[in-house]
Design an enzyme around this catalytic site. Structure first.
Site, PDB file in Angstrom:
ATOM      1  N   ASP A  26       0.856  -1.188   0.000  1.00 51.60           N
ATOM      2  CA  ASP A  26       0.000   0.000   0.000  1.00 51.60           C
ATOM      3  C   ASP A  26       0.892   1.238   0.000  1.00 51.60           C
ATOM      4  OD1 ASP A  26      -1.743   2.181   0.915  1.00 51.60           O
ATOM      5  OD2 ASP A  26      -3.191   0.600   1.334  1.00 51.60           O
ATOM      6  N   ASN A  50     -13.479  -4.257   2.330  1.00 55.84           N
ATOM      7  CA  ASN A  50     -14.660  -3.405   2.397  1.00 55.84           C
ATOM      8  C   ASN A  50     -15.427  -3.462   1.082  1.00 55.84           C
ATOM      9  OD1 ASN A  50     -13.705  -2.457   4.944  1.00 55.84           O
ATOM     10  ND2 ASN A  50     -12.361  -1.044   3.884  1.00 55.84           N
ATOM     11  N   GLN A  81     -14.978   1.507   1.671  1.00 54.70           N
ATOM     12  CA  GLN A  81     -14.208   1.208   0.466  1.00 54.70           C
ATOM     13  C   GLN A  81     -13.881   2.511  -0.251  1.00 54.70           C
ATOM     14  OE1 GLN A  81     -16.150  -1.401  -2.366  1.00 54.70           O
ATOM     15  NE2 GLN A  81     -14.256  -1.750  -3.497  1.00 54.70           N
ATOM     16  N   HIS A 130     -10.358  -5.404  -3.404  1.00 55.90           N
ATOM     17  CA  HIS A 130      -9.024  -5.594  -2.837  1.00 55.90           C
ATOM     18  C   HIS A 130      -9.130  -6.000  -1.376  1.00 55.90           C
ATOM     19  CE1 HIS A 130     -10.038  -1.372  -2.100  1.00 55.90           C
ATOM     20  NE2 HIS A 130      -9.165  -1.369  -1.098  1.00 55.90           N
ATOM     21  N   HIS A 145      -6.900  -5.887   2.236  1.00 55.96           N
ATOM     22  CA  HIS A 145      -5.785  -5.307   2.978  1.00 55.96           C
ATOM     23  C   HIS A 145      -5.237  -6.357   3.940  1.00 55.96           C
ATOM     24  CE1 HIS A 145      -6.692  -0.961   2.177  1.00 55.96           C
ATOM     25  NE2 HIS A 145      -7.908  -1.452   1.997  1.00 55.96           N
TER      26      HIS A 145
END
Length: 136
Positions: A30, A86, A93, A99, A101
């Protein structure tokens, strides 16, 4: 999808700290991490949320998530992890591309940089560790 930042990263139009890639998934650090080693697992096809995933993507994503988290745990001083996903703005989100995390959590006395002190070198060190990563 033309205006999706994650699609642009997957297509190579924007840079990333890529950790792993296969036919279905793209894994990267990230750019705005919550902690050292904060990793994102993206579907390579544009799916806005979990409800749009193909059966193959939904079947494989948590197997890959476990493998990535296990590798991070073995190669970082993190003891615990948050695994987050999310679906939709109301759920938090921020990018409408599926995606997951993986957020490493460290003991309070661990000598790791805080999210505001993570340098380019820290990103590169983690990418370097993933040269030894194998899915099997």
């Amino acid at each position: 999808m033309e205006d999706c930042i994650f699609c642009k990263i997957i297509n190579g139009d924007l840079p990333s700290y890529k950790l792993y890639e296969d036919d279905l998934f793209y894994v990267m650090l990230d750019k705005f991490p919550r902690s050292l080693g904060h990793t994102l697992i993206l579907t390579k096809s544009h799916s806005a949320n979990i409800f749009e995933l193909s059966p193959q993507e939904s079947d494989g994503v948590f197997t890959l998530t476990k493998k990535i988290a296990t590798f991070l745990r073995a190669n970082l001083p993190a003891q615990d992890f948050n695994i987050l996903q999310n679906n939709g703005k109301a759920a938090g989100q921020e990018v409408a591309h599926f995606h997951i995390h993986i957020v490493p959590r460290y003991p309070t006395n661990a000598a790791v940089p805080t999210k505001d002190k993570i340098s380019t070198q820290h990103f590169e060190d983690i990418v370097d560790k993933f040269k030894n990563f194998a899915v099997n």
